[in-house]
Design a protein around this motif. Sequence first.
Motif, PDB file in Angstrom:
ATOM      1  N   UNK A  33       0.828  -1.202   0.000  1.00 28.28           N
ATOM      2  CA  UNK A  33       0.000   0.000   0.000  1.00 28.28           C
ATOM      3  C   UNK A  33       0.866   1.257   0.000  1.00 28.28           C
ATOM      4  N   UNK A  34       1.992   1.216   0.694  1.00 26.19           N
ATOM      5  CA  UNK A  34       2.884   2.379   0.728  1.00 26.19           C
ATOM      6  C   UNK A  34       3.464   2.651  -0.654  1.00 26.19           C
ATOM      7  N   UNK A  35       3.812   1.605  -1.398  1.00 26.46           N
ATOM      8  CA  UNK A  35       4.325   1.798  -2.755  1.00 26.46           C
ATOM      9  C   UNK A  35       3.269   2.430  -3.652  1.00 26.46           C
ATOM     10  N   UNK A  36       2.065   1.943  -3.538  1.00 31.54           N
ATOM     11  CA  UNK A  36       0.978   2.493  -4.353  1.00 31.54           C
ATOM     12  C   UNK A  36       0.700   3.939  -3.947  1.00 31.54           C
ATOM     13  N   UNK A  37       0.757   4.232  -2.649  1.00 31.30           N
ATOM     14  CA  UNK A  37       0.477   5.570  -2.130  1.00 31.30           C
ATOM     15  C   UNK A  37       1.465   6.598  -2.682  1.00 31.30           C
ATOM     16  N   UNK A  38       2.748   6.233  -2.784  1.00 29.49           N
ATOM     17  CA  UNK A  38       3.741   7.193  -3.275  1.00 29.49           C
ATOM     18  C   UNK A  38       3.850   7.182  -4.798  1.00 29.49           C
ATOM     19  N   UNK A  39       3.097   6.312  -5.461  1.00 28.32           N
ATOM     20  CA  UNK A  39       3.020   6.355  -6.922  1.00 28.32           C
ATOM     21  C   UNK A  39       4.018   5.484  -7.655  1.00 28.32           C
TER      22      UNK A  39
END
Length: 65
Positions: free
Chosen positions: A2-8
């Motif tokens: 989720x953190x990877x997706x959050x930062x794009x």
Amino acid sequence: MAAFIYVGIDLQLIHHLWLLPAAGIGHIIGLRVHDKMLEADPKLFYRGLGIILFSLSAFGLWRSF
């Protein structure tokens, strides 16, 4: 994740989906080879493994000179 997706960060999921059939086929082949290894004579298996490891080591030493 989720953190990877959050930062794009692009996860390239389409490429992972293309690899799934190859991983599945490799898994099935590995399971069949494992069953054959369990049915085989242990002495023959270790002899073959030893020959393969010895030949790879000899090839590596030959290439290093």
